[in-house]
Scaffold this active site. Sequence first.
Site, PDB file in Angstrom:
ATOM      1  N   HIS A 223       0.921  -0.866  -0.458  1.00 41.97           N
ATOM      2  CA  HIS A 223       0.189  -0.458  -0.225  1.00 41.97           C
ATOM      3  C   HIS A 223       0.470   0.941  -0.178  1.00 41.97           C
ATOM      4  CE1 HIS A 223      -3.405   3.217   1.462  1.00 41.97           C
ATOM      5  NE2 HIS A 223      -3.958   2.084   0.840  1.00 41.97           N
ATOM      6  N   ASN A 325     -13.534   4.524   3.784  1.00 42.62           N
ATOM      7  CA  ASN A 325     -14.202   3.740   2.134  1.00 42.62           C
ATOM      8  C   ASN A 325     -15.365   2.642   2.363  1.00 42.62           C
ATOM      9  OD1 ASN A 325     -11.840   4.461   1.235  1.00 42.62           O
ATOM     10  ND2 ASN A 325     -11.110   2.302   1.003  1.00 42.62           N
TER      11      ASN A 325
END
Length: 489
Positions: A223, A325
């Site tokens: 990430h 999210n």
Amino acid sequence: MRLAVAAATLLALQSLPVAAFQRADGSAAQASASEPASDRLIVRYHSAAGASTPSTAAQARARAAVQPYGVQVQHLRATANGAHVFKLDRPVPLTTLEQMAQTLRNGDADVEYAEPDLIMRPQYTPTDSRYAQQWDLFETTAGMNLPTAWDKSTGAGVVVAVIDTGVRPHADLKANLLAGYDFVTNTTTANDGGGRDADPADPGDWTTAGLCYSGSAASSSWHGTHVAGTIAAVTGNAVGVAGVAFGAKVLPVRALGRCGGYTSDIADAMVWAAGGSVAGVPANANPARVLNLSLGGSGSCGVTYQNAINAARARGAVVVVAAGNANTNATGSVPANCTGVVTVAAVNRSGGKASYSNYGAVVDLAAPGGDSGAGILSTLNAGTTTPGADSYAAYMGTSMATPHVAGVAALMLSRNPSLTPDEVEARLKASVRPFPAACSQCGTGLLDANMAVDAAVTASATVVASTVSTSSPATTSTTSAAGVNRRMR
Ligand SMILES: [Ca+2]
Ligand SMILES: [Ca+2]
């Protein structure tokens, strides 16, 4: 009365077998959809601020305070903020942790504050396919209008800290990486054989089923490498991808690993990244003017987070964070809900709200985060567990939108280093185009890099929300970016 209620709630939760609790907690990718858990508390004592350990009596009071909840605690370490991290013998749900923290405060007048040490997770979702074009940088509809901005600034002289899983020395990124540091204290999370050290390299954050109290097995995300590439991938080298602020340098500050990362580590990382001191860690030779936090979790903004944000801002750093999210109001997402941060929502390739993006009054503005079928392409690693070969991949998430804003903040600060964090935020929020598709409660609009770079040198921020950029992608810079993209698979 309060204690009685707390005890009753606790019993209900404790009556669940551990396996049932783990299943009920949801997967790592959807932690915000169910109640989060942690096995840490952060406590600051009036008498022990700055001490390496609280007094023996204070530790005994802490043990006694949590005993009714059926858990044991032990002192783990001091934080940069002068607080202390306590480790529980097992993870408990957030509501229980908050009750424990309150019991601790109520039972010990020496406690300045006590709060859960929330676990943050990267805010990304991998997409299934790879995409050869960085529509997010230049496409007219929802792109950032960067080729025009690059004629005025590429971010030279600015350091952007990426507080994340660490980085790989990707050939299309390495030249723009500074030394950094690894702030992960927990060895399981760190997955590099130890705790804090001077090596922010990402060893991989793959998980096996059940490792994260609840989650299923997952491949390494790399990430931090993806986020860092969006900010400052090497550009104009005829290879791979372009970065938003390719003249800037990325300071990789590792605070996430397997199963995410603790707020206490993230807070220390923020203090250090901005140039503050952290006990046991060498001084940061390259203080960052921008902190990118593509991470988040459910909960309120605690003192630990807010103090770290305040400390970074006091040193002149702009703190840019993901809205989250969960397709829900970001008011329940931390650090998105903290004061003094630039909170970023994500749009899709059409410029509408990305399906997963959080929204709400705490959101400041939006940037491309991608969605199914059109993710954000950046640098990655091909290893499914330990590091493999350099690669590129499309991810989607508010994690991907955030570094677009952090990168533009670097472009602004390169052009005008005297801007304060508040000035950068106000000018970012004013440098937007109206959303070309529906994005309700996504802040002031869609960030336009060219407008932001111009706003960096104006006398004050002016809202120019009606100006829609129609710059043609037929400039030299754009052709160059498209050219490198075409080399992508
Ligand atoms: Ca380490
Ligand atoms: Ca490149």
